[in-house]
Write a protein that holds these residues in place. Structure first.
Motif, PDB file in Angstrom:
ATOM      1  N   GLU A 127      59.500 -36.991  25.890  1.00  0.00           N
ATOM      2  CA  GLU A 127      59.359 -35.692  26.389  1.00  0.00           C
ATOM      3  C   GLU A 127      57.864 -35.119  26.581  1.00  0.00           C
ATOM      4  N   LYS A 171      56.763 -37.288  29.627  1.00  0.00           N
ATOM      5  CA  LYS A 171      57.666 -37.315  31.014  1.00  0.00           C
ATOM      6  C   LYS A 171      58.206 -35.852  31.272  1.00  0.00           C
ATOM      7  N   SER A 172      58.069 -34.971  30.464  1.00  0.00           N
ATOM      8  CA  SER A 172      58.845 -33.506  31.044  1.00  0.00           C
ATOM      9  C   SER A 172      57.771 -32.751  31.936  1.00  0.00           C
ATOM     10  N   GLU A 173      58.180 -31.929  32.542  1.00  0.00           N
ATOM     11  CA  GLU A 173      57.357 -31.225  33.739  1.00  0.00           C
ATOM     12  C   GLU A 173      56.305 -30.621  32.877  1.00  0.00           C
ATOM     13  N   PRO A 174      56.235 -29.980  31.598  1.00  0.00           N
ATOM     14  CA  PRO A 174      55.111 -29.107  31.216  1.00  0.00           C
ATOM     15  C   PRO A 174      54.429 -30.275  30.543  1.00  0.00           C
ATOM     16  N   LYS A 220      53.806 -33.222  32.157  1.00  0.00           N
ATOM     17  CA  LYS A 220      53.033 -33.778  33.158  1.00  0.00           C
ATOM     18  C   LYS A 220      52.050 -32.655  33.466  1.00  0.00           C
ATOM     19  N   ALA A 221      52.444 -31.575  33.591  1.00  0.00           N
ATOM     20  CA  ALA A 221      51.387 -30.577  34.078  1.00  0.00           C
ATOM     21  C   ALA A 221      50.049 -30.714  33.144  1.00  0.00           C
ATOM     22  N   LYS A 222      50.080 -30.940  31.745  1.00  0.00           N
ATOM     23  CA  LYS A 222      49.203 -31.194  30.937  1.00  0.00           C
ATOM     24  C   LYS A 222      48.451 -32.324  31.131  1.00  0.00           C
ATOM     25  N   TRP A 223      49.084 -33.441  31.311  1.00  0.00           N
ATOM     26  CA  TRP A 223      48.354 -34.863  31.186  1.00  0.00           C
ATOM     27  C   TRP A 223      47.816 -35.012  32.621  1.00  0.00           C
ATOM     28  N   ARG A 224      48.128 -34.261  33.630  1.00  0.00           N
ATOM     29  CA  ARG A 224      47.821 -34.705  35.089  1.00  0.00           C
ATOM     30  C   ARG A 224      46.168 -34.490  35.058  1.00  0.00           C
TER      31      ARG A 224
END
Length: 184
Positions: free
Chosen positions: A101, A104-107, A109-113
């Motif tokens: 998570e 892969k979780s949406e939060p 992904k928003a930080k990793w991007r």
């Protein structure tokens, strides 16, 4: 464990159909990777080529941390920059045993991007798919593997090397039976 090459996770093998791929097909699939993504749609040959490339990368890396003390490894020319930015962005991320998570979780992904995009043009193939071990003490297996981008792999594995989390893999390879060395 030991120095043996890790097997391709069964799910990836089944999806890829590696047993049916001949050398010519592998070369053609690898050559096709240089074409724009729009040219393929969901071509299974491209997926197979990616799976093969990710598996080869995993084999090489696991053999490397099994045979060289991880604290001496440099994975890129910009390891210091990657590590500094990673720990600045993901200060409290637990990397010894990753929670999927956290990638892969949406939060997540928003930080990793934005983190990943900082390395576009800095790290070659920064966004290529790569296999990443969830538990740093274990080898690549279907249960212990997740797909990640290459920059996520580098960030986490550089941190694991510097923070001592890959020492167990290296130590197990040096002392496969877990026996205490005998003094003479």
């Amino acid at each position: 464990m030991g120095g043996a090459a890790p097997p391709l996770p069964a799910a990836a093998m089944a999806a890829a159909g590696l047993g049916a791929l001949g050398p010519g097909e592998a070369a053609a699939a690898a050559q096709a990777l240089s074409l724009p993504a729009e040219a393929f749609g969901n071509d299974p040959r491209v997926e197979l080529a990616w799976a093969m490339k990710a598996h080869q990368h995993a084999q090489v890396y696991f053999n490397l941390i099994s045979s060289v003390d991880p604290k001496f490894l440099n994975l890129t020319k910009v390891d210091d920059q990657i590590y500094e930015e990673f720990r600045k962005t993901f200060r409290d991320l637990k990397i010894d045993v990753l929670d999927p998570e956290d990638l892969k979780s949406e939060p997540a992904k928003a930080k990793w991007r934005p983190f990943c995009l900082k390395f576009e043009g800095v790290v070659e193939d920064f966004n290529y798919g790569t296999l990443l071990r969830l538990d740093s003490r274990r080898e690549y297996t279907e249960e212990n593997t997740i797909f990640a981008t290459r920059i996520q792999f580098f960030a986490i594995e550089i941190a694991r090397n510097r923070e001592g989390w890959n020492n167990e893999v290296y130590g197990s390879a040096r002392n496969p039976g877990g026996e205490e060395p005998k003094s003479g």
